[in-house]
Design a protein around this motif. Structure first.
Motif, short mmCIF file in Angstrom:
data_model
loop_
_atom_site.label_atom_id
_atom_site.label_comp_id
_atom_site.label_asym_id
_atom_site.label_seq_id
_atom_site.Cartn_x
_atom_site.Cartn_y
_atom_site.Cartn_z
N GLU A 173 1.00 -1.30 -0.25
CA GLU A 173 0.07 -0.01 -0.02
C GLU A 173 0.90 1.27 0.06
O GLU A 173 1.89 1.30 0.30
N ARG A 174 0.20 2.25 -0.27
CA ARG A 174 0.99 3.74 -0.47
C ARG A 174 1.42 4.26 1.01
O ARG A 174 2.62 4.59 1.06
N THR A 175 0.61 3.83 1.77
CA THR A 175 1.16 4.20 3.30
C THR A 175 0.79 3.00 4.30
O THR A 175 -0.15 2.28 4.08
N GLN A 176 1.79 2.69 5.29
CA GLN A 176 1.69 1.48 6.03
C GLN A 176 0.20 1.80 6.94
O GLN A 176 -0.51 0.57 6.97
N ASN A 177 -0.38 2.85 7.40
CA ASN A 177 -1.66 3.06 8.05
C ASN A 177 -2.25 4.05 7.36
O ASN A 177 -2.20 4.60 6.35
N LYS A 178 -3.63 4.32 7.99
CA LYS A 178 -4.51 5.37 7.46
C LYS A 178 -3.67 6.83 7.66
O LYS A 178 -3.09 7.11 8.70
N ALA A 179 -3.76 7.68 6.53
CA ALA A 179 -2.75 8.85 6.48
C ALA A 179 -3.21 9.52 8.02
O ALA A 179 -4.48 9.92 8.06
N SER A 180 -2.23 10.11 8.69
CA SER A 180 -2.27 10.88 9.88
C SER A 180 -2.12 12.50 9.49
O SER A 180 -2.36 13.41 10.46
N SER A 181 -1.24 12.35 8.45
CA SER A 181 -0.79 13.98 8.29
C SER A 181 -1.16 14.40 6.70
O SER A 181 -0.71 13.54 5.76
N THR A 182 -1.36 15.22 6.31
CA THR A 182 -1.53 16.02 5.02
C THR A 182 -0.90 17.28 4.96
O THR A 182 -1.12 18.20 5.62
N HIS A 183 0.01 17.34 3.93
CA HIS A 183 0.80 18.54 3.78
C HIS A 183 0.77 18.96 2.37
O HIS A 183 0.71 17.97 1.38
N GLN A 184 0.36 20.14 1.95
CA GLN A 184 0.42 20.96 0.44
C GLN A 184 1.81 21.43 0.23
O GLN A 184 2.21 22.22 1.00
N ILE A 185 2.45 20.43 -0.58
CA ILE A 185 3.81 21.12 -0.76
C ILE A 185 4.03 21.42 -2.22
O ILE A 185 3.19 21.21 -2.88
N ARG A 186 5.13 22.36 -2.24
CA ARG A 186 5.44 22.70 -3.58
C ARG A 186 6.97 22.22 -3.82
O ARG A 186 7.84 22.45 -3.18
N LEU A 187 7.22 21.77 -4.84
CA LEU A 187 8.58 21.25 -5.55
C LEU A 187 8.96 22.12 -6.46
O LEU A 187 8.18 22.27 -7.75
N VAL A 188 10.09 23.03 -6.45
CA VAL A 188 10.44 23.90 -7.13
C VAL A 188 11.64 23.34 -7.90
O VAL A 188 12.68 23.30 -7.38
N GLN A 189 11.58 22.93 -9.11
CA GLN A 189 12.48 22.39 -10.22
C GLN A 189 12.98 23.64 -10.89
O GLN A 189 12.41 24.02 -11.96
N PRO A 190 13.98 24.16 -10.48
CA PRO A 190 14.54 25.49 -11.36
C PRO A 190 15.14 25.36 -12.63
O PRO A 190 15.31 26.27 -13.56
N ASN A 191 15.79 24.12 -12.86
CA ASN A 191 16.58 23.94 -14.22
C ASN A 191 17.67 25.04 -14.30
O ASN A 191 17.77 25.68 -15.55
N ILE A 192 18.49 25.11 -13.30
CA ILE A 192 19.52 26.20 -13.46
C ILE A 192 20.94 25.41 -14.01
O ILE A 192 21.25 24.47 -13.33
N GLY A 193 21.38 25.75 -15.07
CA GLY A 193 22.57 25.00 -15.75
C GLY A 193 23.79 25.27 -14.97
O GLY A 193 23.92 26.08 -14.08
N ASN A 194 24.65 24.54 -15.16
CA ASN A 194 26.06 24.45 -14.57
C ASN A 194 26.74 25.69 -14.47
O ASN A 194 27.23 26.07 -13.64
N PHE A 195 26.72 26.33 -15.65
CA PHE A 195 27.49 27.79 -15.71
C PHE A 195 26.88 28.60 -14.94
O PHE A 195 27.45 29.25 -14.06
#
Length: 541
Positions: free
Chosen positions: A227-249
């Protein structure tokens, strides 16, 4: 017709080389689908080429066997790690063909466990006057060898541990035994199957028990999806993942203090982090070493004015907590910048205050340090393109504003199950999720980011721990405890993902408690079972 000499060299070099190619084919590639049985057949080719009978050991020296292991490693390296020369060109500006020459040198270090096993086996045979009747039984012998190979694989330090049993991930979420035994069980089974194939093809001896156990293990996993989680979900967070795609230079320029680069990086993170959202964001995540200026966690913990204005302004605009990678100043001071900084992760609360940090413990050899112990501080005077970071000491148990505990691992730390297990067991609480901050931009459009993601999933399965995998240039996603994955932010794309993270109170899995020793106990139980069967119904070998 080939001469015996030609046949000998074909067995010594060609067969294991092809085996290495097959082994690599089980892992993600950008130009072909993964082949599930590649690790098994590839390992069988290598084992077939090694000296296992007394007659073979009289005809072949240990150097011939070691040459077979190197040939296997070269094949494995060329197909599985072709991204190393690309990285040497991108990161070190080493041109073709020198980058490929140096890449091939990695073949000598890619499978140290197989080199050690070969030396151990030769030594064992040398001091063993006569095999016992117990070991002379094919099934018993194969189980014993599979146990030894699994132990060598698990405990021998490796640079990029792609183990023989990791191919089973292709069955996820149908891997019910992963939280119990971890990847070592599947390595043991695959080594055993490879040995059974060699027994049949080389010595005309059957090992039906190996195939029976393989089918039973396969059936148990298929009929019991995780299953996705071991037990019934006890915590809920609205998260934001920021992938900036900043080049090496741009990244290096901003870290070297160029003002225009600073401004461009800061502006990009501000614009992406503060984009309008459908729901209120609780947590914002940036990738490894996202913040380019040197931070000082000791100062930030005592005075809020040391918290960067960029971070304060983003938190003020969004009301969210922020978790980012960056550089933390150490107490060391010297002219060579030797261990004066940490590769670290920083957690800032939704009040703009610094909360906690994690300093990377397992550093990348030849990128973040050198494996030469006390000599490193002297070499740092002459080698300028290695970071020589200081190493952290322990994993940090972070806590969100809602009271949810979580941990972090930086970059390739996530690849080592024993490392993650050890540090999880040393925590005073059980985290509900893990954040893996990564920057795979150096590897370009190769298979490395896919392989890194693939192997990271094993930690989610083994520890039943959702993983937020936050990267600079991709691949960014959330991995759940059953191996499911959310939508990916693909490579070299600037993207923001707003997701709902569900987590639950987590309990230590059997693998977290006991590690590889459950697999060893299972293998010993099989040995006892086979011995009992042989006593009442002798097997033909």
């Amino acid at each position: 017709m080939n001469s015996p000499f030609q046949n000998k060299w074909t067995t010594t070099l060609a067969l294991p080389f092809i085996g290495g190619l097959l082994y690599a084919s089980s892992f993600p590639m950008t130009f072909a689908p993964s082949f599930f049985f590649g690790t098994i057949i590839g390992m069988a080719f290598l084992i077939y080429s090694l000296s296992f009978s007394n007659k073979e050991m009289q005809e072949r020296s240990i150097w011939m066997d070691l040459l077979s292991v190197i040939a296997f490693s070269v094949g494995y390296n060329i197909l599985g790690y072709y991204w190393i020369p690309e990285t040497l060109n991108e990161f070190g500006q080493i041109p073709f063909p020198l980058n490929w020459t140096l890449g091939l040198v990695f073949s000598f270090f890619i499978c140290p466990h197989l080199i050690l096993f070969t030396i151990f086996h030769r030594y064992y045979k040398k001091i063993s006057i006569k095999s016992s009747s117990f070991i002379s039984v094919t099934t018993n012998r194969n189980i014993v060898y599979a146990i030894i190979l699994t132990l060598f694989e698990y405990f021998t330090p490796q640079q990029f541990p792609a183990h023989i049993g990791h191919n089973w991930l292709q069955l996820a979420p149908n891997l019910a035994l992963a939280p119990v035994f971890g990847a070592p069980l599947f390595s043991f089974i695959n080594f055993w199957i490879a040995l059974s194939l060699v027994s049949k093809l080389k010595f005309k001896k059957s090992d039906k028990m190996a195939h029976f156990v393989f089918c039973i293990i396969l059936l148990i996993n298929i009929i019991s999806p995780l299953e996705r989680t071991q037990n019934k979900a006890s915590s809920t967070h609205q998260i934001r993942l920021v992938q900036p795609n900043i080049g090496n230079f741009l990244k290096i320029s901003s870290e070297n203090g160029m003002a225009h680069a600073f401004d461009e990086v800061f502006d990009k993170y501000f614009q992406l982090s503060t984009k309008p959202a459908d729901q209120k964001i609780d947590l914002i995540f940036w990738p490894e070493t996202a913040y380019p200026r040197l931070l000082n966690s000791a100062q930030m913990s005592t005075n809020d004015r040391y918290v960067p204005e960029l971070i304060k302004s983003i938190i003020t605009s969004t009301g969210a907590e922020l978790f980012t990678g960056g550089y933390d100043q150490s107490s060391r001071k010297n002219d060579n910048y030797f261990q004066t900084e940490y590769n670290a992760a920083f957690h800032f609360g939704n009040d703009g205050k610094f909360k906690n940090k994690f300093r990377k413990i397992k550093l990348i050899p030849f990128g973040e340090g050198l494996p030469f112990g006390p000599l490193n501080k002297y070499l740092a005077k002459y080698i300028q393109n290695i970071s020589f970071f200081a190493s952290g000491e322990s994993m940090t148990l972070f806590e969100t504003n809602k009271g949810t505990p979580f941990v972090s691992a930086i970059c390739y730390e996530i690849l080592f199950s024993n490392f993650i297990r050890e540090h999880l067991n040393n925590l005073k609480g059980d985290p509900e999720f893990l954040v893996n901050l990564t920057n795979d931009s150096w590897y370009g459009k190769t298979a490395e980011p896919f392989q890194h993601l693939y192997l990271s999933k094993w930690r989610a399965l083994e520890f039943q721990l959702p993983i937020i995998r936050m990267t600079n240039t991709g691949i960014t996603s959330v991995i759940y405890a059953n191996g499911d994955e959310t939508k990916r932010s693909e490579q070299f794309v600037e993207e923001v993902q707003d997701l709902q993270l569900l987590s639950s109170k987590r309990y230590k899995t059997p693998f977290q408690k006991y590690g590889i020793w459950l697999t060893i106990a299972f293998a010993i139980a099989l040995l006892i079972l086979v011995a009992v069967m042989n006593k009442f119904r002798p097997l033909k070998n």
